[in-house]
Scaffold this active site. Structure first.
Site, PDB file in Angstrom:
ATOM      1  CE1 TYR A   1      -3.669   2.722   1.099  1.00  0.00           C
ATOM      2  CE2 TYR A   1      -1.826   3.478   2.193  1.00  0.00           C
ATOM      3  CZ  TYR A   1      -2.852   3.800   1.858  1.00  0.00           C
ATOM      4  OH  TYR A   1      -3.476   4.909   1.597  1.00  0.00           O
TER       5      TYR A   1
ATOM      6  CD  GLU B   1      -6.169   4.756  -0.250  1.00  0.00           C
ATOM      7  OE1 GLU B   1      -6.481   5.037   0.588  1.00  0.00           O
ATOM      8  OE2 GLU B   1      -6.695   3.912  -1.418  1.00  0.00           O
TER       9      GLU B   1
END
Lengths: 292, 377
Positions: free
Chosen positions: B101, B189
């Site tokens: 991530y 993101e």
């Protein structure tokens, strides 16, 4: 006594020739605030309502010794105006402008820190020390001298509650609207600390709302550092997640920043939270009398 | 403002972040064509502005063209969190050795942009943050210097261990920071950022949000806006100087100021009612604003009563009352309206309104109770 603004405040109004700047400069002057200068590039030498206008904050400071600035310029230019004030040596800047890009605020924050400039706002109604100085767009007639400190993220909700306080004979030392943006200047803890150290402030009313975790941090600060009673109210208990409720900072994101969490944090810190605004004076009285 | 995954991927690609190929498709026919041209394993992904698409069945792996067609049929038109899927992204299925991530956010507390990375990729970061916060590495970026090479490299090294991979990842972090700054993002993101068995690093999925306050200087981002039905209403209200958000209840609220508007909704709930909306008309007594606001409110057929809650500060209540009277003469509605005025010149304002026969009160709680009562008739 009071915090941040008082009789010694020497105010410069940035954007004094704009519609809002002009209108509120008049209101502040009428209240008795010591406005020493206005800034509007290209208009140096003019006067407005008896206030001398300068091309730059630096000129205004040099000529008048201004120590506080209030900013009415459009949002796109607000960060620039804040920095100009800071670089000119202004100690306290109040930014009224609404809609300032968040990254503009992030970019100028470390410079304000280096210069030691205090900021309130942006997107805020300003502050008032009743009887001494009004630096903002707050409706002066609802305030009254007294010993309650007041901090709020909102505008009209502030007026609503202050009006209730005044009607119930709770005057105020200083009332500060810190604004509804996610990245702003002085916040709850900074002001709670100042009210704790202000001998005339006997208790504090704090108005929070959904979004972020500043209320939770304030609750922890109150539990650990404050001797004076605090009463709180949190707006947005019925706000849906993921939606920006008017204020850019009032948004429940990824399930955090809810009213429930904030109320729980205050309750844990021994801070009573009013169910509705009209309950605030009652809770305040009970807290001051040691009944709760 | 939010954008779709395919739009975020395009921005990533523009800034040199490696992204697998993909084709946006509106029909099953287009899905078939795309899958055939790609001629390899693909993933068919619903493009809606909601999280949890995978869990909802909106992301499907397809080994053959027939599989892709079947997936396209299933996903196009399906409902994810109340949103209908109108388009899908058909993209290369990438072999995955490991998922990570990477995210950038505006952090309110440090008043800076924060880089967050985790070896727990491919799952919702909020869950990781709740369950195992120690698995997220956070780095606050100094706004004066931006994200520096060595900082990005050191963060990447913690994640990858191997310096060669860390350098590849760091270059992606730096590019993500650059695009974050240049687009006035509030969230960027990559989840997951994928390591392939061939040691390539790719952005498989992307999510970006942008600062509404900065859209005035981001014409390219603004052009990407694809509002849903609710957002169309909100944007229309915004253009009229109003902040409106629809809710599920039956008591319409019209208030001056965002904080007071929230407190008004809460008050209705407190007394057993249910607010139909959030509506902040700002600080003016302009009758046109009231007319616009009433039109928006009453377009919601659930509304059975309206509570107008005004605290007059600089704007005087008698001016507000005059504006309201003008507006209500034009609107003509059968829906009962309760007006609460308080603050500057409230008495004069209330007197003016009384002449019109409107129910008027001076306290918020009375107004809420009266509106709830009227909504039941």
């Amino acid at each position: 006594m009071s915090i941040l603004v008082n009789k010694d405040t020497k105010l410069v109004v940035q954007g004094i020739t704009g519609r809002d700047g002009k209108f509120h400069a008049g209101k502040m002057k009428e209240y008795g605030t010591n406005i020493v200068a206005g800034v509007s590039p290209g208009k140096e030498g003019e006067t407005l309502d008896g206030i001398p206008v300068f091309n730059s904050v630096a000129h205004a400071v040099k000529a008048t010794g201004a120590n506080t600035s209030i900013i009415f310029v459009p949002a796109a230019f607000a960060a620039d105006a804040i920095l100009e004030a800071s670089e000119a040596g202004i100690a306290l800047v109040i930014a009224i402008s609404e809609g300032v890009p968040i990254q503009d605020m992030i970019r100028i924050t470390p410079i304000l820190k280096l210069n030691g400039t205090l900021l309130i706002g942006p997107n805020c109604p300003g502050l008032i020390t009743p009887g001494e100085a009004l630096v903002g767009i707050l409706p002066a007639m609802i305030f009254k001298e007294g010993n309650i400190g007041f901090i709020s993220r909102s505008g009209t909700l502030t007026y609503e509650v202050v009006n209730l306080l005044t009607q119930n004979d709770f005057g105020q030392t200083t009332c500060v609207g810190i604004g509804g943006d996610p990245v702003a200047g002085l916040y709850f803890i900074d002001l709670l600390e100042r009210f704790e150290n202000d001998p005339d402030t006997k208790a504090v009313v704090l108005i929070g709302e959904i979004g972020g975790d500043a209320e939770e941090q304030a609750a922890q600060f109150i539990a650990e550092k404050m001797t004076k009673p605090v009463v709180a109210f949190i707006a947005g208990q019925t706000a849906p997640p993921g939606k920006r409720m008017g204020h850019a900072g009032a948004i429940i994101s990824s399930g955090s920043g809810t009213a429930v969490e904030k109320i729980a944090a205050f309750n844990k810190a021994g801070v009573p939270v009013a169910k509705e605004p009209s309950e605030i004076p009652t809770l305040l009285r009970a807290k001051l009398n040691g009944q709760i | 403002m939010k954008i779709h995954e395919y739009q975020a991927r395009q921005i990533f690609r523009d800034y040199g972040i490696p992204v697998p190929d993909g084709v946006l498709c509106y029909t099953v026919y287009e899905v078939e064509k795309a899958a055939r041209e790609m001629n390899r394993m693909v993933v068919v992904k619903a493009q809606v502005l909601a999280g949890g698409r995978g869990k909802a069945g909106g992301v499907k792996l397809a080994r053959t063209v027939e599989d892709a067609v079947a997936a396209g049929k299933q996903i196009l038109g399906m409902d994810i969190k109340g949103l209908t899927v109108e388009k899908v992204l058909v993209t290369d299925a990438v072999d995955i050795a490991k998922e990570f991530y990477v995210g950038l956010i505006n952090d309110r507390n440090s008043k800076s942009i924060t880089l967050m990375v985790s070896a727990e990729g491919g799952v919702e970061i909020e869950e990781v943050a709740k369950e195992t916060p120690e698995k997220i590495i956070k780095f606050s970026i100094d706004p004066l210097t931006g994200l520096l090479d060595y900082q990005a490299r050191n963060v990447a090294l913690e994640l990858f261990g191997d310096i060669k991979l860390a350098q590849k990842a760091a270059s992606i972090f730096i590019k993500l920071y650059k695009l974050y700054i240049e687009t006035d993002a509030t969230l960027a993101e990559i989840n997951p950022l994928v390591l392939t068995p061939e040691n390539e690093i790719l952005a498989i999925d992307g999510k970006m949000n942008f600062d509404d306050n900065a859209l005035f200087r981001q014409p390219k981002i603004l052009a990407m806006r694809e509002p849903d039905e609710e957002e169309i209403q909100e944007i229309a209200a915004h253009e009229k100087g109003l902040a409106y958000i629809k809710l599920d209840g039956n008591i319409g609220c019209m208030v001056n100021g965002a904080g007071l508007a929230m407190a008004t909704m809460d008050m209705i709930k407190l007394y057993g009612g249910s607010p139909a909306n959030f509506l902040d008309i700002g600080g003016s007594s302009n009758p046109q604003k009231v007319i616009d606001a009433m039109n928006i409110l009453l377009a919601d057929k659930n509304v059975k009563a309206v509570m107008i809650n005004i605290f007059g500060g600089i704007t005087r209540c008698d001016d507000v009352a005059k504006g309201l009277i003008k507006a209500l003469e034009i609107i003509m509605t059968d829906i009962p309206i309760v007006v609460r005025l308080s603050g500057t010149n409230a008495e004069e304002g209330l007197a003016l309104l009384k002449e019109t026969g409107l129910p008027t009160v001076s306290s918020m709680s009375e107004a809420a109770q009266m509106a709830i009562e009227l909504s039941k008739r």
